[in-house]
Design an enzyme around this catalytic site. Structure first.
Site, PDB file in Angstrom:
ATOM      1  N   LYS A  35     -19.701 -19.525   5.183  1.00 42.09           N
ATOM      2  CA  LYS A  35     -18.356 -19.215   4.663  1.00 42.09           C
ATOM      3  C   LYS A  35     -17.380 -19.095   5.837  1.00 42.09           C
ATOM      4  CE  LYS A  35     -19.401 -14.252   4.639  1.00 42.09           C
ATOM      5  NZ  LYS A  35     -19.678 -13.075   3.805  1.00 42.09           N
ATOM      6  N   ARG A 130     -17.951  -3.209  -4.445  1.00 34.68           N
ATOM      7  CA  ARG A 130     -16.971  -4.299  -4.450  1.00 34.68           C
ATOM      8  C   ARG A 130     -17.248  -5.105  -5.713  1.00 34.68           C
ATOM      9  NH1 ARG A 130     -17.282  -7.003   1.467  1.00 34.68           N
ATOM     10  NH2 ARG A 130     -19.085  -7.851   0.369  1.00 34.68           N
ATOM     11  N   TYR A 259       3.558  -7.047  28.914  1.00 35.01           N
ATOM     12  CA  TYR A 259       4.420  -6.341  27.951  1.00 35.01           C
ATOM     13  C   TYR A 259       4.073  -4.864  27.892  1.00 35.01           C
ATOM     14  CZ  TYR A 259       5.979 -10.862  26.151  1.00 35.01           C
ATOM     15  OH  TYR A 259       6.532 -12.095  26.020  1.00 35.01           O
ATOM     16  N   MET A 311       0.774 -13.572  23.803  1.00 38.01           N
ATOM     17  CA  MET A 311       0.478 -14.635  22.838  1.00 38.01           C
ATOM     18  C   MET A 311      -0.350 -15.756  23.472  1.00 38.01           C
ATOM     19  SD  MET A 311       3.079 -16.953  20.555  1.00 38.01           S
ATOM     20  CE  MET A 311       3.610 -15.707  19.419  1.00 38.01           C
TER      21      MET A 311
END
Ligand SMILES: *Cc1c(COP(=O)(O)O)cnc(C)c1O
Length: 367
Positions: A35, A130, A259, A311
């Site tokens: 998956k 679930r 940053y 990023m």
């Protein structure tokens, strides 16, 4: 020259890990769970590399169809089953097995006109809360699965919440045993199978092996356990995320990096800029403060990340590596540095790191 980042996928490591799963559960058929694009490794690639796998388990119907188009003829299990009865003809035509997880789905199958019976995995909620049948509804579902002409082979299944932790599988397994016990007289002469084990259960709890196991993460070479490394389990990493140093900076005392300036040099330092950031799938939450970094390998030697991941770039400490320059190879994870370690330093699990590998990262197959 293109940007140097890439993910290398080792097909021999994948085969080794599948063989290890088989050797741990020698009398059990083992689905390779593919998956989420085989946890970011490429589901078609993984299926092609495991031609002798007993079967494949996925979750996205289109990926299952693509496996059949690629001439994969082994059993295919859809782990969340069908989402609309309109999908049922596809299941029949392609010989897909759905997980059937609630009463509505049982009724959709009994109400359908099928050209032949459907083989299913009937899922019970034994504590995960679930998906899955629970309580009195289970009895009706078992009755139908045992007797209605639209049901072919039936495998009873459940999924563990804490097979990787101290809680283990005992409580859920005991509830599952009660369901199996109740199902036996209902099925009578019609045989049924059982499937409960994920990677953690397969590795630690032989009593969970049953007819079909469903390992995912171990096939990709990661440990399902916080207290045991993949290496100690005999697993080999399948994915290596690699890049290069594309810049070098000298820091003076008091200089900060990246940053937010979460790292400040307390001494003169040399740092390298790596072409890899969160837009490649590297976790932005990777530790990079003065106190905690995230391990990374540069030119074969371990060092740490410094500052916040941006990023497209991250920064690594080269202070004790004066011979490392632009172009030096960087392994973000792979052999010698498990994705589990990077995940632990980032407050997540390697599942998430693998699934997050971005489309812009080229994939290279290696042996
Ligand atoms: C994803 C999944 C698995 C595989 O779990 P791992 O922890 O990766 O081994 C097994 N069973 C079900 C139902 C799943 O959804």
């Amino acid at each position: 020259m293109t940007r140097p980042i890439r993910a290398e996928i080792s097909l021999s490591a994948l085969r080794h890990n599948y063989a290890l799963a088989k050797s741990k559960a020698p009398r059990t058929k083992v689905f390779a769970v593919v998956k989420a694009n085989a946890y970011g490794h490429g589901f078609k690639r993984v299926a092609a590399a495991l031609p002798d796998a007993d079967g494949f388990a996925t979750l996205e119907l289109d990926s299952a169809v693509q496996l059949r188009d690629a001439k994969i003829e082994s059993p295919i299990l859809l782990l969340e089953g069908f989402f609309s009865e309109k999908e049922l003809p596809t299941y029949v035509q392609q010989n897909f097995m759905p997980v059937v997880r609630d009463l509505e789905q049982v009724k959709q199958i009994t109400g359908a006109t099928l050209t032949r019976p459907l083989d299913i995995f009937l899922k019970f909620n034994t504590g995960m809360n679930r998906l899955g049948l629970k309580g009195p509804l289970s009895g009706y579902a078992i009755n139908m699965a045992a007797s209605h002409r639209n049901f072919g082979a039936v495998t009873l299944m459940t999924h563990f919440a804490s097979a990787d932790a101290a809680e283990g599988v005992a409580a859920q397994l005991s509830r599952f045993e009660d369901i199996v016990k109740a199902a036996k007289p209902v099925f009578g002469k019609k045989p049924f199978g059982q499937s409960v084990a994920n990677s953690a259960a397969l590795l630690r709890f032989p009593e969970t092996h049953r007819d079909w196991a469903r390992p995912g993460i171990m096939l990709y070479g990661s440990s399902p356990f916080a207290d045991a490394s993949a290496e100690s389990l005999g697993l080999k990493p399948v994915m290596a995320l690699r890049s290069e140093i594309i810049g070098v900076q000298a820091l003076d005392v008091g200089d900060s990096v990246g940053y937010g300036g979460i790292f400040t040099a307390k001494k003169k330092m040399r740092v390298g800029i790596v072409a890899c950031g969160y837009a490649d799938g590297y976790p932005r939450h990777a530790a990079g403060s003065n106190e905690h970094g995230t391990p990374v390998i540069v030119s074969g030697k371990r060092t740490r990340t410094i500052g916040r991941v941006s990023m497209d770039m991250l920064v690594v400490d080269l202070t004790d590596m004066p011979h490392v320059h632009i172009g030096a190879p960087v392994t973000l994870w792979g052999e010698g540095l498990s994705a589990d370690e990077v995940a632990a330093a980032s407050g997540t699990v390697s599942y998430e790191l693998f699934c997050a590998i971005a489309p812009r990262v080229p994939i290279r197959e290696v042996d």
